[in-house]
Design a protein around this motif. Structure first.
Motif, PDB file in Angstrom:
ATOM      1  N   LYS A 387       0.824  -1.211   0.000  1.00  0.00           N
ATOM      2  CA  LYS A 387       0.000   0.000   0.000  1.00  0.00           C
ATOM      3  C   LYS A 387       0.858   1.262   0.000  1.00  0.00           C
ATOM      4  CE  LYS A 387      -3.876   0.152   2.299  1.00  0.00           C
ATOM      5  NZ  LYS A 387      -4.940  -0.021   1.310  1.00  0.00           N
ATOM      6  N   ALA A 388       1.991   1.221   0.703  1.00  0.00           N
ATOM      7  CA  ALA A 388       2.866   2.398   0.734  1.00  0.00           C
ATOM      8  C   ALA A 388       3.495   2.656  -0.632  1.00  0.00           C
ATOM      9  CB  ALA A 388       3.955   2.209   1.798  1.00  0.00           C
ATOM     10  N   ILE A 389       3.874   1.589  -1.326  1.00  0.00           N
ATOM     11  CA  ILE A 389       4.425   1.745  -2.679  1.00  0.00           C
ATOM     12  C   ILE A 389       3.357   2.319  -3.606  1.00  0.00           C
ATOM     13  CG2 ILE A 389       5.259   0.470  -4.697  1.00  0.00           C
ATOM     14  CD1 ILE A 389       6.673  -1.425  -2.716  1.00  0.00           C
ATOM     15  N   SER A 390       2.134   1.807  -3.496  1.00  0.00           N
ATOM     16  CA  SER A 390       1.041   2.330  -4.313  1.00  0.00           C
ATOM     17  C   SER A 390       0.742   3.787  -3.972  1.00  0.00           C
ATOM     18  CB  SER A 390      -0.214   1.473  -4.113  1.00  0.00           C
ATOM     19  OG  SER A 390       0.001   0.147  -4.539  1.00  0.00           O
ATOM     20  N   PHE A 391       0.876   4.133  -2.690  1.00  0.00           N
ATOM     21  CA  PHE A 391       0.674   5.517  -2.262  1.00  0.00           C
ATOM     22  C   PHE A 391       1.662   6.453  -2.961  1.00  0.00           C
ATOM     23  CE2 PHE A 391       2.193   8.872   0.581  1.00  0.00           C
ATOM     24  CZ  PHE A 391       1.034   9.589   0.804  1.00  0.00           C
ATOM     25  N   LYS A 392       2.933   6.065  -3.004  1.00  0.00           N
ATOM     26  CA  LYS A 392       3.948   6.913  -3.636  1.00  0.00           C
ATOM     27  C   LYS A 392       3.697   7.021  -5.147  1.00  0.00           C
ATOM     28  CE  LYS A 392       8.206   6.654  -2.205  1.00  0.00           C
ATOM     29  NZ  LYS A 392       8.386   7.896  -1.466  1.00  0.00           N
ATOM     30  N   ARG A 393       3.282   5.923  -5.752  1.00  0.00           N
ATOM     31  CA  ARG A 393       2.985   5.977  -7.189  1.00  0.00           C
ATOM     32  C   ARG A 393       1.799   6.891  -7.470  1.00  0.00           C
ATOM     33  NH1 ARG A 393       3.426  -0.514  -8.463  1.00  0.00           N
ATOM     34  NH2 ARG A 393       5.702  -0.625  -8.588  1.00  0.00           N
ATOM     35  N   GLU A 394       0.778   6.774  -6.641  1.00  0.00           N
ATOM     36  CA  GLU A 394      -0.411   7.591  -6.852  1.00  0.00           C
ATOM     37  C   GLU A 394      -0.104   9.064  -6.598  1.00  0.00           C
ATOM     38  OE1 GLU A 394      -4.229   8.671  -7.819  1.00  0.00           O
ATOM     39  OE2 GLU A 394      -3.091   6.833  -8.193  1.00  0.00           O
ATOM     40  N   TRP A 395       0.779   9.335  -5.642  1.00  0.00           N
ATOM     41  CA  TRP A 395       1.184  10.717  -5.382  1.00  0.00           C
ATOM     42  C   TRP A 395       1.803  11.327  -6.640  1.00  0.00           C
ATOM     43  CZ3 TRP A 395       1.228  13.543  -0.605  1.00  0.00           C
ATOM     44  CH2 TRP A 395       1.892  14.775  -0.676  1.00  0.00           C
ATOM     45  N   SER A 527       4.011  14.589   3.146  1.00  0.00           N
ATOM     46  CA  SER A 527       4.518  14.504   1.783  1.00  0.00           C
ATOM     47  C   SER A 527       4.520  13.048   1.343  1.00  0.00           C
ATOM     48  CB  SER A 527       5.940  15.073   1.694  1.00  0.00           C
ATOM     49  OG  SER A 527       6.852  14.226   2.390  1.00  0.00           O
ATOM     50  N   ASP A 528       4.992  12.809   0.136  1.00  0.00           N
ATOM     51  CA  ASP A 528       5.039  11.430  -0.354  1.00  0.00           C
ATOM     52  C   ASP A 528       6.081  10.604   0.379  1.00  0.00           C
ATOM     53  OD1 ASP A 528       7.135  12.870  -1.393  1.00  0.00           O
ATOM     54  OD2 ASP A 528       7.223  11.703  -3.248  1.00  0.00           O
ATOM     55  N   ALA A 529       6.932  11.258   1.160  1.00  0.00           N
ATOM     56  CA  ALA A 529       7.964  10.546   1.910  1.00  0.00           C
ATOM     57  C   ALA A 529       7.532  10.228   3.340  1.00  0.00           C
ATOM     58  CB  ALA A 529       9.248  11.373   1.941  1.00  0.00           C
ATOM     59  N   CYS A 530       6.247  10.422   3.669  1.00  0.00           N
ATOM     60  CA  CYS A 530       5.807  10.263   5.062  1.00  0.00           C
ATOM     61  C   CYS A 530       5.983   8.828   5.564  1.00  0.00           C
ATOM     62  CB  CYS A 530       4.358  10.715   5.208  1.00  0.00           C
ATOM     63  SG  CYS A 530       3.170   9.793   4.213  1.00  0.00           S
ATOM     64  N   PHE A 531       5.913   7.831   4.671  1.00  0.00           N
ATOM     65  CA  PHE A 531       6.043   6.442   5.094  1.00  0.00           C
ATOM     66  C   PHE A 531       7.430   5.873   4.808  1.00  0.00           C
ATOM     67  CE2 PHE A 531       1.365   6.620   4.141  1.00  0.00           C
ATOM     68  CZ  PHE A 531       0.940   6.480   5.449  1.00  0.00           C
ATOM     69  N   ASP A 532       8.354   6.686   4.335  1.00  0.00           N
ATOM     70  CA  ASP A 532       9.645   6.156   3.890  1.00  0.00           C
ATOM     71  C   ASP A 532      10.409   5.455   5.004  1.00  0.00           C
ATOM     72  OD1 ASP A 532       9.093   7.032   1.396  1.00  0.00           O
ATOM     73  OD2 ASP A 532      10.700   8.523   1.276  1.00  0.00           O
ATOM     74  N   ARG A 533      10.477   6.074   6.182  1.00  0.00           N
ATOM     75  CA  ARG A 533      11.238   5.467   7.282  1.00  0.00           C
ATOM     76  C   ARG A 533      10.574   4.184   7.767  1.00  0.00           C
ATOM     77  NH1 ARG A 533      13.124   9.738  11.694  1.00  0.00           N
ATOM     78  NH2 ARG A 533      14.466   7.951  12.175  1.00  0.00           N
ATOM     79  N   ALA A 534       9.261   4.170   7.806  1.00  0.00           N
ATOM     80  CA  ALA A 534       8.556   2.935   8.179  1.00  0.00           C
ATOM     81  C   ALA A 534       8.781   1.865   7.118  1.00  0.00           C
ATOM     82  CB  ALA A 534       7.067   3.221   8.353  1.00  0.00           C
ATOM     83  N   MET A 535       8.762   2.247   5.853  1.00  0.00           N
ATOM     84  CA  MET A 535       9.006   1.283   4.780  1.00  0.00           C
ATOM     85  C   MET A 535      10.409   0.689   4.886  1.00  0.00           C
ATOM     86  SD  MET A 535       7.279   3.184   1.480  1.00  0.00           S
ATOM     87  CE  MET A 535       7.852   1.917   0.346  1.00  0.00           C
ATOM     88  N   ALA A 536      11.408   1.538   5.166  1.00  0.00           N
ATOM     89  CA  ALA A 536      12.781   1.050   5.283  1.00  0.00           C
ATOM     90  C   ALA A 536      12.911   0.066   6.436  1.00  0.00           C
ATOM     91  CB  ALA A 536      13.738   2.223   5.470  1.00  0.00           C
ATOM     92  N   SER A 537      12.269   0.373   7.565  1.00  0.00           N
ATOM     93  CA  SER A 537      12.329  -0.513   8.722  1.00  0.00           C
ATOM     94  C   SER A 537      11.657  -1.849   8.431  1.00  0.00           C
ATOM     95  CB  SER A 537      11.664   0.160   9.924  1.00  0.00           C
ATOM     96  OG  SER A 537      11.618  -0.714  11.036  1.00  0.00           O
ATOM     97  N   VAL A 538      10.458  -1.801   7.865  1.00  0.00           N
ATOM     98  CA  VAL A 538       9.714  -3.030   7.576  1.00  0.00           C
ATOM     99  C   VAL A 538      10.426  -3.846   6.499  1.00  0.00           C
ATOM    100  CG1 VAL A 538       7.562  -3.914   6.615  1.00  0.00           C
ATOM    101  CG2 VAL A 538       7.508  -2.086   8.309  1.00  0.00           C
ATOM    102  N   LYS A 539      10.952  -3.171   5.485  1.00  0.00           N
ATOM    103  CA  LYS A 539      11.631  -3.884   4.398  1.00  0.00           C
ATOM    104  C   LYS A 539      12.880  -4.596   4.911  1.00  0.00           C
ATOM    105  CE  LYS A 539      11.913  -1.711   0.531  1.00  0.00           C
ATOM    106  NZ  LYS A 539      12.382  -0.771  -0.523  1.00  0.00           N
TER     107      LYS A 539
END
Length: 561
Positions: A387-395, A527-539
């Motif tokens: 969902k976070a990847i789709s969020f960035k694409r949609e942004w 911004s579109d980077a709001c989930f970036d740190r969470a994405m990095a941690s989860v990934k």
């Protein structure tokens, strides 16, 4: 002083402080300290992904409640006749069932987590029920709705609490079993001089009376019906944490205690043994094994995780050295290069392979998603990244639409971001929230908690629609093209957000429409980077163990030429 008192445990008012009695006292003290230290360590690591999913608070509560009984039975021999029959009757009838009930709830966590992950895997969306025409139908509908929206562990514990009340394992004022035990205690001359049935006997014969029948019955139900049924339900689970094996060991460990206790109490052939190994002590080996499995099982997985982390750090360090020495291309990185390790883990697969799986939806995506759900119990991480990847694409897409209003675009994307926050990040509303570092979650709270509180406030101040969905909204048409946009969502209210408690109010689709944030002050940092740190941690968490385990299992399943 002889190591063994010739008279042994003879129910006289003399302490047995022979060598065996002192050994039991020392073992009790040392084992208690060991268990407390292990419980403390487990609690310190309670936020580790492997432990967090196991409900550590419930496990520690079950272990400590049972341990009080373990202490009592280990000290029965040194106490000798100072341990009255009446005290043992109340402990066996009331206290021990509380510990066993808590432990049964802890054993059920594996089954409930597995079923919950299956729901996430199929993206099952809970539906509400229409209000009934009468109070009875309304109450029934509300009960069904609660069962479907509450966390499955909460539902089980609710039923467990009801069962404990019915069977006398709860509050003494309302549990009929407590009343039954009280009646038995009052009418039996085994325990007092004003009873009307039975006859006063010796302390040894007191343990053989009919008065112990209720205690024997519930032990048989827990050990020989509930336990084996649980093993049957989890027989197909194949997790990477050995959780099913640990649950099996815990259940099996409780099986021999009751028949051995009955044999020691009612058979004279074991009198010689019972002089030094008192009948109640037959419960000790099984209970100790259950405690060790509940505490050391998850701790061993944390230890393995730490070892894997050290190996990963060592691999990264060696890779950096090779890069500096020119043995690998200077433009190579650990994200694009598979690396052989000197440990049993074999080859570490690169991060790029995981990125391709998530971003490009390769043929590995669905099998990996299933692997995380069925074996790792963390498919919410895959869903969040999706969902976070789709969020960035949609942004990127929505801000490139000609004549698109910036404010309108930000409102739309903020609405989508709050949806992700509510369904996958916020502990109060997500059935399975991703496990990320506290400072990252705090940043996300600062961005979205106010919006969530606003939604809950609007929900509680407006009449409830007869038809609403538990998910806060449907995605706008075309907003996400990937599957899996709906996720089970817990009841959401201002009270549940502010204080973490549950309520019966739900968020309806009309509460969070496109105009929901028209006047809401969207944070400037959004911004579109709001989930970036969470994405990095989860990934990184997915790459470190689940992805490596998945890729190894896939390679092992390919027949060699």
């Amino acid at each position: 002083m002889p190591f063994l008192n010739p008279n042994g445990h003879d129910w006289t008012n003399n302490y047995n402080l022979d060598g065996w009695g002192i050994c039991l006292i020392l073992f009790t003290i040392l084992y208690t300290l060991f268990l407390l230290v292990c419980s403390f360590v487990l609690w310190q690591w309670r936020n580790h992904p492997v432990i967090h999913m196991r409900r550590p608070a419930l496990a520690i509560a079950a272990v400590l409640v049972l341990h009080v009984y373990v202490i009592i039975i280990l000290l029965v021999y040194p106490w000798n006749g100072f341990f009255p029959c009446a005290a043992e009757f109340w402990i066996m009838s009331i206290y021990l069932p509380i510990g066993i009930g808590l432990f049964q709830a802890q054993n059920q966590v594996l089954l409930l987590i597995s079923r919950g992950q299956q729901i996430l895997l199929t993206q099952d969306t809970y539906k509400s029920l229409p209000t009934g025409k009468n109070r009875r139908q309304y109450c029934w509908n509300a009960f069904i709705l609660w069962c479907k929206n509450a966390k499955r562990q909460d539902v089980y514990e609710g039923f467990l609490a009801a069962g404990m009340l019915i069977q006398g394992k709860g509050d003494a004022d309302v549990a009929w079993k407590v009343m039954v035990s009280l009646v038995i205690f009052l009418i039996s001359r085994q325990f007092n001089s004003y009873g009307v049935v039975s006859q006063p006997t010796t302390p040894a014969l007191c343990r053989r009376g009919w008065e112990w029948a209720p205690s024997i019955i519930w032990q048989a139900v827990w050990n020989y019906i509930a336990g084996p049924f649980l093993l049957y339900k989890i027989r197909l689970i194949r997790d990477i944490y050995n959780w099913r094996l640990q649950t099996t060991l815990a259940v099996v460990a409780g099986l021999p205690g009751t028949p051995l206790w009955l044999a020691a109490v009612y058979s004279d052939k074991l009198n010689a043994v019972s002089k030094y190994w008192v009948s109640a002590m037959w419960f000790a080996p099984g209970l100790i094994a259950m405690q060790l499995v509940a505490i050391l099982g998850p701790l061993s997985q944390v230890y393995k995780s730490k070892i894997a982390q050290k190996e990963t750090d060592q691999v990264l360090l060696e890779f950096a050295d090779k890069k500096n020495n020119g043995t690998v291309p200077p433009d190579a990185s650990v994200t694009t290069t598979s690396i052989k390790t000197g440990s049993s883990r074999g080859m570490m697969f690169n991060m790029e392979s995981l990125d391709n799986c998530l971003n490009m939806k390769t043929s590995d995506y669905e099998p990996f998603h299933q692997f995380c759900a069925k074996k790792c119990f963390n498919s919410e991480n895959v869903i969040f990244l999706d969902k976070a990847i789709s969020f960035k694409r949609e942004w990127t897409r929505i801000f490139n639409v000609p004549h698109q209003s910036i404010n309108s675009a930000r409102q739309t994307m903020y609405r989508v971001a709050v949806n992700i926050y509510l369904t996958l990040i916020n502990d109060d509303t997500a059935n399975y929230a991703i496990n990320i570092e506290g400072h990252i979650k705090k940043e996300l709270h600062s961005l979205f908690r106010a919006a969530a509180t606003s939604i809950a406030s609007r929900r509680t101040s407006t009449p409830q629609s007869p038809n609403f969905q538990v998910t806060p909204w449907d995605e706008a048409p075309g907003l996400f093209t990937n599957p899996g946009n709906d996720h089970p969502l817990r009841p959401l209210t201002r009270h549940s957000i502010d204080k973490g408690s549950s309520s019966t109010y739900l968020v309806s689709q009309t509460d969070v429409s496109d105009d929901s944030f028209a006047d809401f002050p969207i944070p400037a940092t959004f911004s579109d980077a709001c989930f970036d740190r969470a994405m990095a941690s989860v990934k990184h968490m997915l790459w470190q163990q689940p992805w490596q385990e998945y890729m190894r299992s896939r390679r092992e399943s390919i027949p060699s030429a």
